[in-house]
Design a protein around this motif. Sequence first.
Motif, short mmCIF file in Angstrom:
data_model
loop_
_atom_site.label_atom_id
_atom_site.label_comp_id
_atom_site.label_asym_id
_atom_site.label_seq_id
_atom_site.Cartn_x
_atom_site.Cartn_y
_atom_site.Cartn_z
N SER A 27 -45.22 17.98 8.41
CA SER A 27 -45.83 18.80 9.18
C SER A 27 -45.44 20.51 8.72
CB SER A 27 -45.58 18.58 10.63
OG SER A 27 -46.22 19.96 11.49
N ASP A 28 -44.12 20.76 8.57
CA ASP A 28 -43.72 22.08 7.97
C ASP A 28 -44.25 22.36 6.64
OD1 ASP A 28 -42.34 22.53 10.59
OD2 ASP A 28 -40.23 21.71 9.62
N LEU A 29 -44.45 21.13 5.94
CA LEU A 29 -44.76 21.43 4.41
C LEU A 29 -45.95 21.84 4.62
CD1 LEU A 29 -44.27 21.20 1.55
CD2 LEU A 29 -44.67 18.79 1.75
N THR A 30 -47.03 21.24 5.15
CA THR A 30 -48.45 21.58 5.16
C THR A 30 -48.82 22.93 6.02
OG1 THR A 30 -48.85 20.23 7.12
CG2 THR A 30 -49.07 19.10 5.12
N ALA A 31 -48.23 23.35 6.87
CA ALA A 31 -48.51 24.57 7.70
C ALA A 31 -48.70 25.83 6.55
CB ALA A 31 -47.69 24.86 8.76
N PRO A 32 -47.88 26.09 5.75
CA PRO A 32 -47.96 27.21 5.05
C PRO A 32 -49.47 27.07 4.16
CG PRO A 32 -45.81 26.79 4.68
CD PRO A 32 -46.62 25.53 5.54
N TYR A 33 -49.80 25.92 3.88
CA TYR A 33 -51.21 25.84 2.92
C TYR A 33 -52.25 25.75 3.73
CZ TYR A 33 -47.51 24.69 -0.57
OH TYR A 33 -46.61 24.60 -1.58
N ALA A 34 -52.18 25.66 5.24
CA ALA A 34 -53.35 25.67 5.79
C ALA A 34 -53.90 24.27 5.85
CB ALA A 34 -54.22 26.89 5.67
N VAL A 35 -53.42 23.15 5.62
CA VAL A 35 -53.86 21.97 5.51
C VAL A 35 -53.70 21.30 6.67
CG1 VAL A 35 -53.62 19.61 4.30
CG2 VAL A 35 -53.50 21.91 3.03
#
Length: 951
Positions: free
Chosen positions: A870-878
């Motif tokens: 979840s933390d990984l995808t958040a900055p990519y707006a995925v």
Amino acid sequence: MSTVTPPRPGPAPDAAELSRYLAARSALDAGRAEVEALEASAGVATFNGQVELLRRRLLAQPRAFRDLFVADGTAAVAHAFRQPELEPTFVHTLWQTLLREDDSATVLMRFLWGLPLGLKRKFIRGIDHHLADRYPMFAGLSDGWPATASIPPYVRDAESRAQDFGLVNQGYLGYMSLGYTAREVDLFVWLEALRDKQCTEKPCELGVFLANHREPVGGCPVKIHIPQMLELVGTGRFREALELLESCNPLPDVTGRVCPQELQCQGVCLHKTPIAIGQVEWFLPEREKLRDPGATARRLAGVPDPWERAARPPVAIVGSGPSGLINAYLLAAEGFPVTVFEAFHALGGVLRYGIPEFRLPNTLIDDVVEKITLLGGRFVTNFVVGKTASLQDLRDAGFWRVFVGTGAGLPRFMNVPGEHLLDVMSANEFLTRVNLMQALRPDHETPLPETAGKQVVVVGGGNTAMDAARTARRLGGHVTIVYRRTRAEMPARVEELEHALEEGITLLALRSPSEFLGDDATGFVRAATLDVMELGEPDESGRRRPVATGRTETIDADLVIMALGNAANPIIKDSEPRLHTTRWGTIDLDHDGSQATTLPGVYTGGDAARGGSTAIRAAGDGQAAAREILGEVDLSEQDVADRVGRARRYTEEAAAAPVIVAKTDLGGGICEFTVRAPVVARAARAGQFVRVLPRPDGELIPLTLADWDADAGTIVLVVQGMGTSSLEINEMSVGEAFAGVAGPLGRPSEIHLHDEDSTVVMTAGGLGLPPVYPIMREHLAAGNHVTLISGFRSRELMFWTGEDERVGRLQARWGDRLDVVCTTNDGSFGVPGFVTGPLEELLEANRRGEGRPVAEVVTIGPPLMMRAVSDLTAPYAVPCVASLNSIMVDATGMCGACMVPVVEGGTLVRKHACIDGPEIDSHTIDWDKFLPRFRLFKDQERASMVAHGRA
């Protein structure tokens, strides 16, 4: 040749005795001759004829002669009552006659019942003055009788009862524990009935009608003929009183215990001290069980099986709470084949999971179930209508009518800071763990918060709050009830509140929690900050509204139990959009005066329609619905027979045991089970799970559906042996059956069609591959490209990835539409490391404009892994959804155990993984608050492992 033994010589005869004998013999011969001579005379012949006629009449009409002698005795009693006061000897004789339990006692009871009030008072004075040494409860009884004095039921003393879960108010039969006989107890109840005035208005039965009120104030919701019942008791006809009672209400020993009589029948009694109507209702069936244990079975033994007769169409009852049970009984008694579908593994609904045994013993629920079973009714447990099958599915299965009695549903919380802390739970969860799952017993596996010696705070003022507080007290807690109004406004039954205070529970009135404070290191609650309140103007309920004063105080709290009522459970509503519901989510009735819903053929009642109410009102709704259904049969004999056959087959299929038909050891303590569960298999969708009870004394475990075969009627579960329960499951063999499998539960995965050049990424860590498998299969079938990133600890622990295994078969079918990436923690196969490595590469490639765009991510596996994804995808707006199998009990939303703290619009709210999920937008989850929930019962789990020699 025979020999003759000569007589032995005896003593010489006494001359005087011989002389008397000869004289008597001579007189006898002379008398016999005279009698023979007189018998020939006309007078003697007439006399003998009259004696013979009298003998024949006595044989033919013995009651006439008994009544003659009884009337003579009653006249003597009436003479005694004409004296200024009853004499001590007479009172003792009278009482001994009443104790005889024969016809003379019954006649005497009827005589006393029929006396004018003044003479009844004389009798009460007599037993008060002359029998109180034997019966202390008679002392002072004549002061104010009948208006303000009565014999109360037996209630155990507070000190002893607070140490166990034995029945507190033991009713009149409780006096037997003090040495009184069953007949003496009969007379105590008879004396209570003797107070009845036989009011013409019958307010106890009918209530009091007020202008502009839809329903009468008070009265009996199940229409018991109370004055008639009391008259039967008052005239000694206990058996007839029970028959009358059960003709209106088949569960009097249940409603007699939990109905708020002080608001119903007793609330409008014209006596200042109301007649103990509820206790009389409870006494009658319990009396029969004591005196004639097999009476019910014998009475119903000859009832034809309605499923075999097929003379009436079948009816499905959803829920085995008070409304469902009374509905099922009344319809079964009229020859309808009925099937009761219950979501839990045990029957009774709120009567079992919500009410402790010190108030309502489970044996009383079992009595009702036995009656329905003897009438031919059938029960299917672990069947969640709205998930396992819809209302329409039941109609399609042959059921002509459906009654929905599913109860209220979701527990309410306050949404104050700190409510996410560990050991802040709903009263539903706490009571379900104790009552339904028997967590208080050392031989049961369901974990329970540590209570002994702890500071327990119960928030709320209703009956559920009292039940939770008194349960926690019995588990050794130091309990404080926090209520935002004063004691006078508390909605709890007066008796329950008084009992709680007697048992040493503290009441903090005019207090309302504004924040819960916790231990940062452990995540457990440690204190509660309370707003000090005062009462302002009345609100819509008519009670004065609590208003904060601005002052606060803080109290210690090791366990907080929220008892704030319930909101409607959405399972039924969401499964049937044609069913109209109110703005509160309760099922809407089609019109006043009917229990019919807006869906043809479907009826409802109880909390499902009323919201939070009482068991007796729920029972009244079930009764009313049964009466409506009875009058509507308009089917042909052939149609009825066809429906009965189909409904019977469906019932038998749904009730079949969930037997293990195949088992595969996947390695690393992981086993795959194929289980026979046809109704679950037909309803299963990707992303859903089931609730498994391994054995009757086990705990309820949520397990994601890894696969299913609707045609074969099987589901596939994958279990990793980690704790006592999962290890015991993995030791089960083919041919064994689980105690229960309920489902499919939760919302199915939302499958969106994406651009053909994009991909949906599945990150499956640990045991995440089995739940991911059906979800990616659905995406592939919908036309999406899927990238599976499956993580294992090592090569030896990999499964389902071979060419002839599930993932391999998907690759063979879908070709380049499915990319599979495997990672291993130790680097023994595929990409070294965790699933986040390949995912980050894909996201970075997208940022550079390379590779397939990631349309969305689904993450399933260990909680820390899901947070990392979840933390990984958040900055990519995925977009990313996490599938959460957090701690659950019932897995239908009723308990509130699977709380997920979610931020919506900047506000922290709670969602339920079993109702709103299990898939929830991972970017809205407050992971800092959610992750500690997985440590909630670690100590209890370790203790269980030690106790079972598995540490």
